[in-house]
Design a protein around this motif. Structure first.
Motif, PDB file in Angstrom:
ATOM      1  N   MET A   1       0.844  -1.194   0.000  1.00 33.75           N
ATOM      2  CA  MET A   1       0.000   0.000   0.000  1.00 33.75           C
ATOM      3  C   MET A   1       0.879   1.242   0.000  1.00 33.75           C
ATOM      4  N   ALA A   2       0.580   2.202  -0.870  1.00 30.25           N
ATOM      5  CA  ALA A   2       1.402   3.401  -0.990  1.00 30.25           C
ATOM      6  C   ALA A   2       1.315   4.255   0.271  1.00 30.25           C
ATOM      7  N   VAL A   3       2.438   4.836   0.636  1.00 28.66           N
ATOM      8  CA  VAL A   3       2.487   5.727   1.786  1.00 28.66           C
ATOM      9  C   VAL A   3       1.897   7.073   1.392  1.00 28.66           C
ATOM     10  N   VAL A   4       1.004   7.592   2.207  1.00 27.09           N
ATOM     11  CA  VAL A   4       0.377   8.887   1.946  1.00 27.09           C
ATOM     12  C   VAL A   4       1.208   9.973   2.603  1.00 27.09           C
ATOM     13  N   ARG A   5       1.713  10.882   1.798  1.00 26.36           N
ATOM     14  CA  ARG A   5       2.479  12.012   2.333  1.00 26.36           C
ATOM     15  C   ARG A   5       1.507  13.096   2.775  1.00 26.36           C
ATOM     16  N   SER A   6       1.611  13.495   4.026  1.00 23.85           N
ATOM     17  CA  SER A   6       0.712  14.518   4.552  1.00 23.85           C
ATOM     18  C   SER A   6       1.508  15.703   5.064  1.00 23.85           C
ATOM     19  N   ALA A   7       0.892  16.870   4.990  1.00 20.94           N
ATOM     20  CA  ALA A   7       1.540  18.102   5.442  1.00 20.94           C
ATOM     21  C   ALA A   7       0.542  18.938   6.224  1.00 20.94           C
ATOM     22  N   VAL A   8       1.000  19.467   7.349  1.00 19.84           N
ATOM     23  CA  VAL A   8       0.208  20.396   8.148  1.00 19.84           C
ATOM     24  C   VAL A   8       0.727  21.800   7.854  1.00 19.84           C
ATOM     25  N   LEU A   9      -0.151  22.674   7.420  1.00 22.03           N
ATOM     26  CA  LEU A   9       0.209  24.027   7.033  1.00 22.03           C
ATOM     27  C   LEU A   9      -0.370  25.009   8.049  1.00 22.03           C
TER      28      LEU A   9
ATOM     29  N   VAL B   1       4.729  23.607  -0.936  1.00 16.42           N
ATOM     30  CA  VAL B   1       4.708  22.331  -0.208  1.00 16.42           C
ATOM     31  C   VAL B   1       4.196  21.217  -1.118  1.00 16.42           C
ATOM     32  N   GLU B   2       4.926  20.117  -1.141  1.00 16.80           N
ATOM     33  CA  GLU B   2       4.532  18.946  -1.929  1.00 16.80           C
ATOM     34  C   GLU B   2       4.067  17.838  -0.982  1.00 16.80           C
ATOM     35  N   ALA B   3       2.842  17.377  -1.187  1.00 19.07           N
ATOM     36  CA  ALA B   3       2.289  16.294  -0.373  1.00 19.07           C
ATOM     37  C   ALA B   3       1.119  15.676  -1.125  1.00 19.07           C
ATOM     38  N   ASP B   4       0.568  14.594  -0.570  1.00 19.77           N
ATOM     39  CA  ASP B   4      -0.618  13.975  -1.150  1.00 19.77           C
ATOM     40  C   ASP B   4      -1.895  14.540  -0.537  1.00 19.77           C
ATOM     41  N   VAL B   5      -1.832  14.826   0.764  1.00 19.74           N
ATOM     42  CA  VAL B   5      -2.969  15.437   1.465  1.00 19.74           C
ATOM     43  C   VAL B   5      -2.437  16.575   2.325  1.00 19.74           C
TER      44      VAL B   5
ATOM     45  N   ILE C   1     -10.392  12.868   2.692  1.00 19.77           N
ATOM     46  CA  ILE C   1      -9.426  13.159   1.627  1.00 19.77           C
ATOM     47  C   ILE C   1      -8.649  11.898   1.265  1.00 19.77           C
ATOM     48  N   ILE C   2      -8.138  11.228   2.268  1.00 17.37           N
ATOM     49  CA  ILE C   2      -7.334  10.020   2.044  1.00 17.37           C
ATOM     50  C   ILE C   2      -8.154   8.932   1.352  1.00 17.37           C
ATOM     51  N   GLU C   3      -9.415   8.799   1.755  1.00 14.77           N
ATOM     52  CA  GLU C   3     -10.280   7.770   1.162  1.00 14.77           C
ATOM     53  C   GLU C   3     -10.848   8.185  -0.187  1.00 14.77           C
ATOM     54  N   GLY C   4     -10.561   9.408  -0.626  1.00  9.48           N
ATOM     55  CA  GLY C   4     -11.019   9.854  -1.937  1.00  9.48           C
ATOM     56  C   GLY C   4     -12.468  10.282  -1.990  1.00  9.48           C
TER      57      GLY C   4
END
Length: 310
Positions: A1-9, A76-80, A102-105
């Motif tokens: 399973m792909a790792v989801v990159r997350s960022a808190v802004l 910032v580069e992330a998936d979510v 968001i993660i679940e689409g």
């Protein structure tokens, strides 16, 4: 399973009293996320305290929250993404709930709505009324009811972040994000979160009347830009009805007397008819341009998102 990159802004301007706690709270809530503090030229040591707390700090010299959000979305580069104000009024333990859709689409933007759970001192005088007015305006103009337009606690998909141009400079940015999502068929959802009170000595940077006027003005401009056919079509309808009214008066007079004693009224009726035609044509042309522009924007965004995710 792909790792989801997350960022808190975390956008900040003179939040030295709270920024370290906010960084620490969200570090505990989302240990795998990158924590970013975007410092809007603070003068009270906010940036240094954020670094000491373990955040990556990015300085934005142009004043205004909209300018900060633009920098966030571009740098910032992330998936979510999770955006939260640095004033310690939003609970970090609800971060996972906002990111879940968001993660679940299931959504492209999730808003943490504050109006159902808040302290009596959470909102300054007239802020509650202003939020209701903004909600009503957006619901009427864009046809989609929302519970909290001005919340600063939001989660985003990468597609949304990399699609939005961010035109606002100040606190009207939340309104722009909400309307942009509605107008471009992004899925918007809301999650109820408790809203706290600023710690003693911490002051809101929001001006009730100045920023309230900017928000309402932004709604009007966005309606014109994103719904040009409805905007100009409505104006065309009013001009057309006025033309018919004045024209009917002139025609009635002519049918009775065989002459026109008020030629200026006839000229006004004709001018209003021409104005209605021009307004309708403008709306049709701009609506077509908008549709083509949106198609190009989506194609470009899809390519950018796909390349970065590879």
């Amino acid at each position: 399973m792909a790792v989801v990159r997350s960022a808190v802004l975390i956008p900040c301007y003179n939040e030295a009293r709270t920024v370290a706690k906010v960084v620490a709270d969200f570090r505990r809530a989302l240990p795998q996320a990158d924590i970013w503090v975007f410092d809007n030229a603070s003068t009270d040591g906010t940036a240094e305290l954020a670094r000491q707390a373990g955040a990556q700090v990015y300085r934005v010299s142009a004043k205004g929250k909209g300018n900060v959000v633009r920098a966030m979305f571009r740098e910032v580069e992330a998936d979510v993404y999770l955006m939260v104000d640095g004033d310690d009024t939003y609970p970090a333990d609800h971060a996972g709930e906002l990111l879940e859709d968001i993660i679940e689409g299931r959504a492209d933007m999730v808003v943490g709505t504050r109006l159902e759970q808040h302290d009596s001192a959470s909102f300054r005088r007239f802020h509650g009324f202003g939020n209701k007015l903004v909600r009503w305006s957006i619901g009427r103009l864009f046809g989609q009811p929302v519970r909290d337009v001005l919340s600063g606690y939001r989660a985003f998909s990468r597609r949304f972040v990399k699609s939005m141009p961010v035109l606002s400079r100040g606190f009207e940015i939340e309104t722009e994000m909400t309307v942009f999502a509605m107008a471009n068929a992004f899925v918007l959802s809301e999650r109820t979160v408790p809203y706290g009170v600023r710690p003693e000595g911490s002051e809101s940077k929001l001006s009730t009347f100045r920023d309230g006027f900017r928000v309402l003005r932004t709604i009007g401009f966005l309606y014109k830009d994103l719904r040009p056919l409805l905007f100009f079509g409505s104006a065309a309808l009013l001009a057309g009805l006025a033309s018919l009214g004045f024209g009917a008066f002139v025609f009635h007079e002519f049918s009775l007397t065989g002459e026109v004693s008020h030629p200026s009224t006839a000229v006004l009726a004709a001018a209003l008819a021409l104005t209605a035609f021009i307004l309708l044509a403008t709306g049709l042309i701009l609506d077509t341009v908008n549709r083509r522009s949106n198609e190009i924007l989506r194609l470009i965004t899809d390519q950018v998102v796909h390349r970065k995710s590879e």
